[in-house]
Design a protein around this motif. Structure first.
Motif, PDB file in Angstrom:
ATOM      1  N   GLU A  45       1.036  -1.379  -0.306  1.00  0.00           N
ATOM      2  CA  GLU A  45      -0.281  -0.024  -0.085  1.00  0.00           C
ATOM      3  C   GLU A  45       1.234   1.102   0.217  1.00  0.00           C
ATOM      4  O   GLU A  45       1.142   2.166  -1.447  1.00  0.00           O
ATOM      5  N   LEU A  46       2.262   1.283   1.060  1.00  0.00           N
ATOM      6  CA  LEU A  46       2.676   2.506   0.624  1.00  0.00           C
ATOM      7  C   LEU A  46       3.274   2.616  -0.330  1.00  0.00           C
ATOM      8  O   LEU A  46       3.535   4.030  -0.910  1.00  0.00           O
ATOM      9  N   SER A  47       4.135   1.033  -0.993  1.00  0.00           N
ATOM     10  CA  SER A  47       4.898   1.448  -2.480  1.00  0.00           C
ATOM     11  C   SER A  47       3.769   2.143  -3.430  1.00  0.00           C
ATOM     12  O   SER A  47       3.986   2.798  -4.110  1.00  0.00           O
ATOM     13  N   LEU A  90      -4.442   6.919  -8.356  1.00  0.00           N
ATOM     14  CA  LEU A  90      -4.785   7.614  -7.595  1.00  0.00           C
ATOM     15  C   LEU A  90      -6.010   6.906  -6.321  1.00  0.00           C
ATOM     16  O   LEU A  90      -5.921   6.919  -5.282  1.00  0.00           O
ATOM     17  N   GLU A  91      -7.031   6.227  -7.311  1.00  0.00           N
ATOM     18  CA  GLU A  91      -8.037   5.741  -6.472  1.00  0.00           C
ATOM     19  C   GLU A  91      -7.613   4.326  -5.884  1.00  0.00           C
ATOM     20  O   GLU A  91      -7.312   3.564  -5.038  1.00  0.00           O
ATOM     21  N   GLY A  92      -6.982   3.724  -6.854  1.00  0.00           N
ATOM     22  CA  GLY A  92      -5.574   2.524  -6.376  1.00  0.00           C
ATOM     23  C   GLY A  92      -4.990   2.340  -5.574  1.00  0.00           C
ATOM     24  O   GLY A  92      -4.834   1.317  -4.585  1.00  0.00           O
ATOM     25  N   ALA A  93      -4.606   3.739  -5.374  1.00  0.00           N
ATOM     26  CA  ALA A  93      -4.138   4.106  -4.053  1.00  0.00           C
ATOM     27  C   ALA A  93      -3.997   4.618  -2.876  1.00  0.00           C
ATOM     28  O   ALA A  93      -4.012   4.281  -1.469  1.00  0.00           O
ATOM     29  N   GLY A  94      -5.539   4.498  -2.832  1.00  0.00           N
ATOM     30  CA  GLY A  94      -6.632   4.625  -1.671  1.00  0.00           C
ATOM     31  C   GLY A  94      -6.256   6.865  -1.370  1.00  0.00           C
ATOM     32  O   GLY A  94      -6.648   6.744  -0.909  1.00  0.00           O
TER      33      GLY A  94
END
Length: 123
Positions: free
Chosen positions: A5-7, A53-57
């Motif tokens: 998630e951080l990546s 952006l959505e995929g990264a939350g």
């Protein structure tokens, strides 16, 4: 937040267009047309950025009638900032140690220069 998630967050933030979109969303929710306005790119290209952006939350999207609005999700940004904060503390500590070593060295040099001046004055 997991490493994956951080990546994803850092990968999303690596692109200046996506950072600009996030900055715009700090002012409030916006649809694709509003987000595409300042860029020399098509709405489908902006939509691709929004998917990243959505995929990264970092954003969520919702439909209002026929419009689809994007909303900033700040939690992943805070977690990325917290991660980076550890490194800021490390570097600040390292710089403090370097400052102390430099001050000690400068004091030693001044002391040696004073001792040398005293020896010259004895002549």
């Amino acid at each position: 937040m997991s490493n994956d998630e951080l990546s994803s967050v850092f990968a999303a933030l690596a692109d200046p267009t996506r950072r600009a979109i996030l900055h715009r969303l700090t002012q409030g929710d916006a649809n694709v047309a509003e987000l595409a306005e300042p860029f020399a790119m098509s709405q489908p290209a902006v939509s691709k950025h929004l998917r990243v952006l959505e995929g990264a939350g970092l954003i969520s999207r919702s439909k209002v009638a026929t419009a689809r609005y994007s909303h900033l999700e700040a939690r992943p940004l805070k977690e990325a900032t917290d991660y980076m904060e550890r490194f800021r503390r490390f570097w600040n500590s390292s710089f403090d140690e370097l400052d102390a070593a430099l001050a000690a060295h400068t004091a030693d040099e001044a002391e040696r220069a004073g001792a040398t001046d005293g020896e010259k004055n004895d002549d």
